[in-house]
Design a protein around this motif. Structure first.
Motif, PDB file in Angstrom:
ATOM      1  N   ASN A  78      37.374 -42.032   8.278  1.00  7.19           N
ATOM      2  CA  ASN A  78      36.035 -41.607   8.490  1.00  7.19           C
ATOM      3  C   ASN A  78      35.557 -40.736   7.386  1.00  7.19           C
ATOM      4  O   ASN A  78      34.206 -39.881   7.447  1.00  7.19           O
ATOM      5  CB  ASN A  78      35.804 -40.681   9.844  1.00  7.19           C
ATOM      6  CG  ASN A  78      36.187 -41.624  10.860  1.00  7.19           C
ATOM      7  OD1 ASN A  78      35.999 -42.731  10.999  1.00  7.19           O
ATOM      8  ND2 ASN A  78      37.057 -41.118  11.890  1.00  7.19           N
ATOM      9  N   TYR A  79      36.283 -40.392   6.364  1.00  6.45           N
ATOM     10  CA  TYR A  79      35.988 -39.243   5.358  1.00  6.45           C
ATOM     11  C   TYR A  79      36.083 -39.914   3.907  1.00  6.45           C
ATOM     12  O   TYR A  79      36.956 -40.804   3.709  1.00  6.45           O
ATOM     13  CB  TYR A  79      36.893 -38.081   5.590  1.00  6.45           C
ATOM     14  CG  TYR A  79      36.757 -37.474   6.683  1.00  6.45           C
ATOM     15  CD1 TYR A  79      35.574 -36.408   7.039  1.00  6.45           C
ATOM     16  CD2 TYR A  79      37.665 -37.427   8.008  1.00  6.45           C
ATOM     17  CE1 TYR A  79      35.474 -35.767   8.105  1.00  6.45           C
ATOM     18  CE2 TYR A  79      37.372 -37.017   9.124  1.00  6.45           C
ATOM     19  CZ  TYR A  79      36.444 -35.882   9.302  1.00  6.45           C
ATOM     20  OH  TYR A  79      35.900 -35.271  10.611  1.00  6.45           O
ATOM     21  N   ASP A  80      35.809 -39.190   2.917  1.00  6.68           N
ATOM     22  CA  ASP A  80      35.739 -39.414   1.624  1.00  6.68           C
ATOM     23  C   ASP A  80      37.106 -39.304   0.971  1.00  6.68           C
ATOM     24  O   ASP A  80      37.616 -40.326   0.418  1.00  6.68           O
ATOM     25  CB  ASP A  80      34.583 -39.044   0.685  1.00  6.68           C
ATOM     26  CG  ASP A  80      33.182 -39.029   1.114  1.00  6.68           C
ATOM     27  OD1 ASP A  80      33.151 -40.285   1.564  1.00  6.68           O
ATOM     28  OD2 ASP A  80      32.340 -38.179   1.067  1.00  6.68           O
ATOM     29  N   SER A  81      37.718 -38.323   1.293  1.00  9.32           N
ATOM     30  CA  SER A  81      38.974 -38.011   0.796  1.00  9.32           C
ATOM     31  C   SER A  81      39.674 -36.962   1.729  1.00  9.32           C
ATOM     32  O   SER A  81      39.207 -36.506   2.591  1.00  9.32           O
ATOM     33  CB  SER A  81      38.856 -37.435  -0.780  1.00  9.32           C
ATOM     34  OG  SER A  81      38.202 -36.142  -0.664  1.00  9.32           O
ATOM     35  N   LEU A  82      40.840 -36.739   1.290  1.00 11.00           N
ATOM     36  CA  LEU A  82      41.697 -35.821   2.123  1.00 11.00           C
ATOM     37  C   LEU A  82      42.796 -35.034   1.289  1.00 11.00           C
ATOM     38  O   LEU A  82      43.159 -35.767   0.456  1.00 11.00           O
ATOM     39  CB  LEU A  82      42.303 -36.315   3.499  1.00 11.00           C
ATOM     40  CG  LEU A  82      43.764 -36.928   3.385  1.00 11.00           C
ATOM     41  CD1 LEU A  82      44.625 -35.734   3.749  1.00 11.00           C
ATOM     42  CD2 LEU A  82      44.041 -37.838   4.242  1.00 11.00           C
ATOM     43  N   ASP A  92      56.312 -26.835  -1.157  1.00 12.72           N
ATOM     44  CA  ASP A  92      55.025 -27.508  -0.477  1.00 12.72           C
ATOM     45  C   ASP A  92      55.077 -28.772  -1.133  1.00 12.72           C
ATOM     46  O   ASP A  92      55.034 -29.177  -2.473  1.00 12.72           O
ATOM     47  CB  ASP A  92      53.794 -26.619  -1.034  1.00 12.72           C
ATOM     48  CG  ASP A  92      53.524 -25.222  -0.273  1.00 12.72           C
ATOM     49  OD1 ASP A  92      54.424 -25.192   0.640  1.00 12.72           O
ATOM     50  OD2 ASP A  92      52.839 -24.722  -0.629  1.00 12.72           O
ATOM     51  N   ILE A  93      54.733 -29.909  -0.354  1.00 11.15           N
ATOM     52  CA  ILE A  93      54.518 -31.199  -0.693  1.00 11.15           C
ATOM     53  C   ILE A  93      52.873 -31.468  -0.701  1.00 11.15           C
ATOM     54  O   ILE A  93      52.132 -31.235   0.488  1.00 11.15           O
ATOM     55  CB  ILE A  93      55.042 -32.095   0.106  1.00 11.15           C
ATOM     56  CG1 ILE A  93      56.668 -31.870  -0.391  1.00 11.15           C
ATOM     57  CG2 ILE A  93      54.923 -33.774  -0.326  1.00 11.15           C
ATOM     58  CD1 ILE A  93      57.435 -32.694   0.697  1.00 11.15           C
ATOM     59  N   LEU A  94      52.214 -31.791  -1.693  1.00 10.82           N
ATOM     60  CA  LEU A  94      50.804 -32.017  -1.827  1.00 10.82           C
ATOM     61  C   LEU A  94      50.484 -33.421  -1.878  1.00 10.82           C
ATOM     62  O   LEU A  94      50.861 -33.907  -2.767  1.00 10.82           O
ATOM     63  CB  LEU A  94      50.184 -31.105  -2.822  1.00 10.82           C
ATOM     64  CG  LEU A  94      48.650 -31.374  -3.074  1.00 10.82           C
ATOM     65  CD1 LEU A  94      48.044 -30.724  -2.061  1.00 10.82           C
ATOM     66  CD2 LEU A  94      48.178 -30.757  -4.382  1.00 10.82           C
ATOM     67  N   ILE A  95      49.724 -34.002  -0.768  1.00  9.07           N
ATOM     68  CA  ILE A  95      49.288 -35.336  -0.902  1.00  9.07           C
ATOM     69  C   ILE A  95      47.613 -35.333  -0.953  1.00  9.07           C
ATOM     70  O   ILE A  95      46.839 -34.909  -0.098  1.00  9.07           O
ATOM     71  CB  ILE A  95      49.686 -36.068   0.349  1.00  9.07           C
ATOM     72  CG1 ILE A  95      51.133 -36.186   0.414  1.00  9.07           C
ATOM     73  CG2 ILE A  95      49.088 -37.468   0.432  1.00  9.07           C
ATOM     74  CD1 ILE A  95      51.754 -36.887   1.844  1.00  9.07           C
ATOM     75  N   GLU A  96      47.150 -36.028  -1.991  1.00 17.32           N
ATOM     76  CA  GLU A  96      45.937 -36.282  -2.377  1.00 17.32           C
ATOM     77  C   GLU A  96      45.547 -37.667  -2.184  1.00 17.32           C
ATOM     78  O   GLU A  96      46.206 -38.433  -2.817  1.00 17.32           O
ATOM     79  CB  GLU A  96      45.356 -35.618  -3.605  1.00 17.32           C
ATOM     80  CG  GLU A  96      45.627 -34.199  -3.725  1.00 17.32           C
ATOM     81  CD  GLU A  96      45.430 -33.446  -5.224  1.00 17.32           C
ATOM     82  OE1 GLU A  96      44.817 -32.478  -5.142  1.00 17.32           O
ATOM     83  OE2 GLU A  96      45.838 -34.285  -6.029  1.00 17.32           O
ATOM     84  N   ALA A  97      44.413 -37.853  -1.417  1.00 17.09           N
ATOM     85  CA  ALA A  97      44.145 -39.460  -1.175  1.00 17.09           C
ATOM     86  C   ALA A  97      42.406 -39.496  -1.084  1.00 17.09           C
ATOM     87  O   ALA A  97      41.873 -38.716  -0.699  1.00 17.09           O
ATOM     88  CB  ALA A  97      44.692 -39.888   0.268  1.00 17.09           C
ATOM     89  N   ASP A  98      42.361 -40.428  -1.857  1.00 21.69           N
ATOM     90  CA  ASP A  98      40.707 -40.992  -1.814  1.00 21.69           C
ATOM     91  C   ASP A  98      40.550 -42.421  -1.762  1.00 21.69           C
ATOM     92  O   ASP A  98      41.387 -43.156  -1.707  1.00 21.69           O
ATOM     93  CB  ASP A  98      39.877 -40.298  -3.115  1.00 21.69           C
ATOM     94  CG  ASP A  98      40.231 -40.408  -4.294  1.00 21.69           C
ATOM     95  OD1 ASP A  98      41.049 -41.321  -4.679  1.00 21.69           O
ATOM     96  OD2 ASP A  98      39.910 -39.603  -5.343  1.00 21.69           O
ATOM     97  N   ASN A  99      39.299 -43.025  -1.942  1.00 21.52           N
ATOM     98  CA  ASN A  99      39.264 -44.360  -2.298  1.00 21.52           C
ATOM     99  C   ASN A  99      39.844 -45.088  -3.481  1.00 21.52           C
ATOM    100  O   ASN A  99      40.157 -46.213  -3.553  1.00 21.52           O
ATOM    101  CB  ASN A  99      37.552 -44.660  -2.108  1.00 21.52           C
ATOM    102  CG  ASN A  99      37.132 -44.651  -0.746  1.00 21.52           C
ATOM    103  OD1 ASN A  99      37.844 -45.123   0.152  1.00 21.52           O
ATOM    104  ND2 ASN A  99      35.957 -44.219  -0.713  1.00 21.52           N
ATOM    105  N   THR A 100      40.065 -44.254  -4.508  1.00 25.95           N
ATOM    106  CA  THR A 100      40.590 -44.855  -5.608  1.00 25.95           C
ATOM    107  C   THR A 100      42.333 -44.641  -5.782  1.00 25.95           C
ATOM    108  O   THR A 100      42.867 -45.495  -6.394  1.00 25.95           O
ATOM    109  CB  THR A 100      40.122 -44.204  -7.092  1.00 25.95           C
ATOM    110  OG1 THR A 100      40.175 -43.031  -6.835  1.00 25.95           O
ATOM    111  CG2 THR A 100      38.524 -44.553  -7.064  1.00 25.95           C
TER     112      THR A 100
END
Length: 154
Positions: A78-82, A92-100
Motif C-alpha cells: 500500500n506504500y511507495d517505500s519502507l 542494527d540491520i537496516l532494510i530499505e525497499a521501494d519499487n526499484t
C-alpha cells in the motif's frame, strides 16, 4: 511497492525471523517506516514474552515474528517505500525497499557506556584516563601528540 520487491522483502524478513528465534535475549526492537508521497507512517515493536508488541496505525498487538512479517509485507503493497530497522545488542540491520530495489545492511552500534570515562580518579594506584579533545595542549607538551594533532607512535 510492487509484488516482486515485496517478495524479496519477505525473504529478507524470513532471515530476520530465524535470527530473532535464535537470539531473543539480545533483541532490542524493530522500527518500520512506510512512505507514501511526503508522509511517513511508523510502526514500532518491542520484545514481549516471546512475541513482539507491535504498534502500528494506532493499535498495539502482541504477535509472533511470523505474523509481524506477514503484516509488514501486506502493508508494504500500500506504500511507495519502507525502511525497517531491526535492532539487537551491538548491531542494527537496516532494510530499505521501494519499487526499484530492496537493500539490507548491517550497522554496528557502539555501546554508549563502554568507552566513556568519567573525571579522573583521585584514588592512588589507579589508571588515569585523559580525554584527547580536552587535553590536547597537555598531550602536545609531554610529547604524546604532534603539533598537527596526531598521536605519535611509541
Amino acid at each position: 511497492m510492487n509484488k516482486q520487491n515485496v517478495a524479496k522483502l519477505n525473504l529478507f524478513l524470513i532471515g530476520l525471523s530465524s535470527r530473532f528465534s535464535e537470539n531473543k535475549d539480545i533483541f532490542k526492537g524493530i522500527k518500520v517506516t512506510y512512505k507514501a508521497g511526503l508522509k511517513n507512517f511508523n510502526g514500532i515493536g518491542e520484545y514481549d514474552n516471546g512475541n513482539i508488541k507491535f504498534n502500528f496505525n494506532g493499535t498495539t498487538n502482541s504477535i509472533s515474528i511470523n505474523k509481524l512479517i506477514e503484516i509488514v509485507c501486506t502493508e508494504a503493497l500500500n506504500y511507495d517505500s519502507l525502511t525497517l530497522t531491526y535492532s539487537e545488542r551491538g548491531t542494527d540491520i537496516l532494510i530499505e525497499a521501494d519499487n526499484t530495489n530492496v537493500k539490507m545492511k548491517n550497522i554496528d552500534v557502539k555501546d554508549e557506556s563502554s568507552n566513556e570515562f568519567n573525571e579522573t580518579s583521585t584514588l592512588l594506584n589507579r589508571n588515569y584516563y585523559i580525554k584527547v579533545g580536552s587535553a590536547d595542549a597537555l598531550l602536545k607538551e609531554i610529547g604524546i601528540m604532534s603539533s598537527q594533532g596526531k598521536n605519535k607512535k611509541r
